[in-house]
Design an enzyme around this catalytic site. Structure first.
Site, PDB file in Angstrom:
ATOM      1  N   CYS A  79       0.716  -1.075  -0.097  1.00 54.82           N
ATOM      2  CA  CYS A  79      -0.153  -0.184   0.191  1.00 54.82           C
ATOM      3  C   CYS A  79       0.899   1.284  -0.019  1.00 54.82           C
ATOM      4  CB  CYS A  79      -0.836   0.089   1.170  1.00 54.82           C
ATOM      5  SG  CYS A  79      -2.330   1.221   0.884  1.00 54.82           S
ATOM      6  N   HIS A 183      -3.561  -5.014  -0.596  1.00 55.59           N
ATOM      7  CA  HIS A 183      -3.360  -5.448   0.741  1.00 55.59           C
ATOM      8  C   HIS A 183      -3.357  -6.993   0.786  1.00 55.59           C
ATOM      9  CE1 HIS A 183      -3.230  -2.383   3.529  1.00 55.59           C
ATOM     10  NE2 HIS A 183      -3.983  -1.616   2.570  1.00 55.59           N
ATOM     11  N   GLU A 185      -2.683  -9.256   2.681  1.00 55.46           N
ATOM     12  CA  GLU A 185      -3.119  -9.763   3.946  1.00 55.46           C
ATOM     13  C   GLU A 185      -4.514  -9.875   4.075  1.00 55.46           C
ATOM     14  OE1 GLU A 185      -2.573  -5.663   4.907  1.00 55.46           O
ATOM     15  OE2 GLU A 185      -1.665  -6.852   3.467  1.00 55.46           O
TER      16      GLU A 185
END
Length: 202
Positions: A79, A183, A185
């Site tokens: 990001c 992202h 994750e």
């Protein structure tokens, strides 16, 4: 077990990145200690917030990051972490980045689309790389951002579109520094696969 350091410079979603990497089988340390960073098998540069704040906060680690990257070991910026890898940003006025990857960070153009760009969007993978091993083209991943990396510099690994085409993932010329605007994750099983691929690269 691969030792991965998440660089703590005061701007980052550290816990969710850590959980994703641990799920991928890594030994994860959150640290701003230069010795720990240089000793790592892989380094994550997270980031949530403003480009200028990020560059101010990370000043003390510039030499460490440069030495780490020169070693050839993998680094992943996520990001805002991708954005500060670049040469410059127009956020907050003209601000210099780490210049590890050539290119500019731009504000999304004023259109009918809401900014920030927030939610799931597909990515088109531009070239083969171990980070995207096993990831189908047009996979959906999760974005939250108001600025984007321009694709004009030619270091795009994957692209997406939101009012304009932008670099969803970038790579340096040597191939060891990667950025994702999205992202991993927070991108479900495919995102976790990318993090596992990164750990395997280390």
């Amino acid at each position: 077990m691969k030792k991965i350091v998440i660089i703590d410079y005061g701007l980052g979603n550290l816990r969710s990145v850590r959980k994703g990497l641990e799920h991928a089988g890594a030994d994860v340390i959150i640290s701003s200690d230069p010795a720990a960073i240089l000793d790592a098998d892989g380094v994550i540069l997270p980031g949530v917030g403003a480009f200028r704040d990020a560059m101010r906060n990370i000043q003390a680690l510039l030499d460490t990051i440069s030495s780490y990257v020169s070693s050839g070991k993998p680094m992943l910026g996520i990001c805002l972490g991708q954005q500060i890898l670049m040469s410059e940003s127009e956020e907050g006025g003209h601000t210099q980045g780490l210049d590890l990857i050539k290119g500019s960070v731009l504000r999304f153009p004023h259109t009918e689309l809401k900014v920030p760009h927030m939610g799931w969007n597909s990515i088109g993978i531009s070239r083969k790389h171990p980070f995207f091993e096993g990831i189908p083209d047009n996979t959906y991943v999760y974005f939250v951002h108001s600025y984007y990396v321009d694709t004009a510099a030619g270091n795009t690994l994957a692209s997406s579109e939101y009012g304009t085409k932008f670099a969803a993932s970038v790579i340096n010329d040597a191939g060891n520094v990667i950025g994702t605007q999205f992202h991993p994750e927070k991108s479900g099983d495919m995102g976790l696969r990318m993090l596992r691929n990164f750990v395997n690269m280390c």
